[in-house]
Design a protein around this motif. Sequence first.
Motif, PDB file in Angstrom:
ATOM      1  N   ILE A 199      20.429  10.236   6.968  1.00 23.20           N
ATOM      2  CA  ILE A 199      18.684  11.152   6.556  1.00 23.20           C
ATOM      3  C   ILE A 199      18.301  10.266   6.732  1.00 23.20           C
ATOM      4  O   ILE A 199      17.339   9.298   6.883  1.00 23.20           O
ATOM      5  N   THR A 200      17.442  10.863   8.191  1.00 20.73           N
ATOM      6  CA  THR A 200      15.797  10.447   8.305  1.00 20.73           C
ATOM      7  C   THR A 200      14.369  11.300   7.234  1.00 20.73           C
ATOM      8  O   THR A 200      14.609  12.659   7.079  1.00 20.73           O
ATOM      9  N   VAL A 201      13.582  10.362   7.128  1.00 20.02           N
ATOM     10  CA  VAL A 201      12.661  10.236   6.053  1.00 20.02           C
ATOM     11  C   VAL A 201      11.396   9.922   6.379  1.00 20.02           C
ATOM     12  O   VAL A 201      11.469   9.420   7.602  1.00 20.02           O
ATOM     13  N   ALA A 202      10.785  11.357   6.846  1.00 15.97           N
ATOM     14  CA  ALA A 202       9.323  11.443   7.089  1.00 15.97           C
ATOM     15  C   ALA A 202       7.832  11.241   6.274  1.00 15.97           C
ATOM     16  O   ALA A 202       7.300  11.482   5.602  1.00 15.97           O
ATOM     17  N   PRO A 203       8.443   9.255   5.179  1.00 17.55           N
ATOM     18  CA  PRO A 203       7.244  10.288   4.666  1.00 17.55           C
ATOM     19  C   PRO A 203       5.578  10.172   5.144  1.00 17.55           C
ATOM     20  O   PRO A 203       4.837   9.909   3.968  1.00 17.55           O
ATOM     21  N   ARG A 204       5.288  10.298   6.201  1.00 14.05           N
ATOM     22  CA  ARG A 204       4.124   9.901   6.792  1.00 14.05           C
ATOM     23  C   ARG A 204       3.194  11.544   6.928  1.00 14.05           C
ATOM     24  O   ARG A 204       2.687  11.054   7.811  1.00 14.05           O
ATOM     25  N   ALA A 205       4.239  12.047   7.354  1.00 12.83           N
ATOM     26  CA  ALA A 205       4.022  13.717   7.841  1.00 12.83           C
ATOM     27  C   ALA A 205       3.337  13.998   7.033  1.00 12.83           C
ATOM     28  O   ALA A 205       2.556  14.149   6.266  1.00 12.83           O
ATOM     29  N   ASP A 234       0.583  -1.397  -0.022  1.00  6.50           N
ATOM     30  CA  ASP A 234       0.210  -0.194  -0.101  1.00  6.50           C
ATOM     31  C   ASP A 234       1.180   1.351  -0.467  1.00  6.50           C
ATOM     32  O   ASP A 234       1.533   1.872   1.133  1.00  6.50           O
ATOM     33  N   ALA A 235       0.520   2.105  -0.981  1.00  3.46           N
ATOM     34  CA  ALA A 235       2.338   3.394  -1.253  1.00  3.46           C
ATOM     35  C   ALA A 235       1.509   4.439  -0.328  1.00  3.46           C
ATOM     36  O   ALA A 235       2.475   5.121   0.402  1.00  3.46           O
ATOM     37  N   ASP A 236       0.257   4.485  -0.135  1.00  2.22           N
ATOM     38  CA  ASP A 236      -0.252   5.258   1.447  1.00  2.22           C
ATOM     39  C   ASP A 236       0.330   4.739   2.588  1.00  2.22           C
ATOM     40  O   ASP A 236      -0.464   5.559   3.516  1.00  2.22           O
ATOM     41  N   HIS A 237       0.449   3.291   2.865  1.00  5.25           N
ATOM     42  CA  HIS A 237       1.394   3.314   4.254  1.00  5.25           C
ATOM     43  C   HIS A 237       2.345   2.691   3.982  1.00  5.25           C
ATOM     44  O   HIS A 237       2.853   2.017   4.236  1.00  5.25           O
ATOM     45  N   ARG A 238       3.195   3.811   4.928  1.00  6.49           N
ATOM     46  CA  ARG A 238       4.489   3.879   4.606  1.00  6.49           C
ATOM     47  C   ARG A 238       4.582   3.696   6.202  1.00  6.49           C
ATOM     48  O   ARG A 238       3.749   5.100   6.702  1.00  6.49           O
ATOM     49  N   PRO A 239       6.250   3.621   6.387  1.00  6.00           N
ATOM     50  CA  PRO A 239       6.241   4.200   7.937  1.00  6.00           C
ATOM     51  C   PRO A 239       6.919   5.121   8.058  1.00  6.00           C
ATOM     52  O   PRO A 239       6.383   6.427   7.327  1.00  6.00           O
ATOM     53  N   HIS A 240       6.427   5.789   9.744  1.00 13.51           N
ATOM     54  CA  HIS A 240       6.727   6.673  10.505  1.00 13.51           C
ATOM     55  C   HIS A 240       7.887   7.073   9.294  1.00 13.51           C
ATOM     56  O   HIS A 240       7.920   8.737   9.862  1.00 13.51           O
ATOM     57  N   ALA A 241       8.978   6.727   9.963  1.00 12.41           N
ATOM     58  CA  ALA A 241      10.473   7.483  10.023  1.00 12.41           C
ATOM     59  C   ALA A 241      11.201   6.515   8.904  1.00 12.41           C
ATOM     60  O   ALA A 241      11.102   5.252   9.813  1.00 12.41           O
TER      61      ALA A 241
END
Length: 161
Positions: A143-149, A117-124
Motif C-alpha cells: 500500500i503506497t501512502v502519498a501524504p504530500r499530495a 515537522d508534521a507538515d514535511h512528510r515524505p512524498h510517498a
Amino acid sequence: MRTLMIAVIMVIPGAPALAQSDINFCDNPTLPLSDRMAEHIAHGAEGLSVGDRRVGRMTLRTSDGAEAGVMFFQSQMLREPAAAQAHFVTGQNTFVTDRGTIFTLYAQESPDQDYGDADHRPHALELAVIGGTGLYADARGTITVAPRAERPSVTVSLTCP
C-alpha cells in the motif's frame, strides 16, 4: 515452563466509527485520505532524538467522499539526521474497514523528510502488507501512502486469496 501471553487493546479517543462501504481493498483502489490527526511523542533529549515517535490516524474515503475506514499509524525514529546521513524511520500502519483489517510495516531512509515537522512528510511511503483479518486474511502486497499530495491518498496493490 509456562508461557504467559498478554494482549494489549488500544482504544483511541476520537477514532471515527467504521462506515459500511462497498470498498474492497482486493480490488486495488486508490482512496483519498482526510481528517489527519497526529501527535509527536518526544523521547529523551530535547529536540529530535532516537526513539521519538509519531502516532495518529486518517480517515479513508471513497471517491464520492463517503467514509470507507480508518488508517492508524505509528512511526519511530531510529537514526537522527547528521551531515552525511538522513533520518531512518520505521513504522506500522493499520487499515481498518468493515471487511477486515490490513497490517503493514515499513522502513525508510529519507533525506527530504524532516521528522520533527508534521507538515514535511515524505512524498510517498511504500508499506509492506504483512497480513490481515476478515476478507484480508493472508493478503499480500503493498500500500503506497502519498501524504504530500494535494489530496493525500493511498494506492492499494494486493493479492488476496
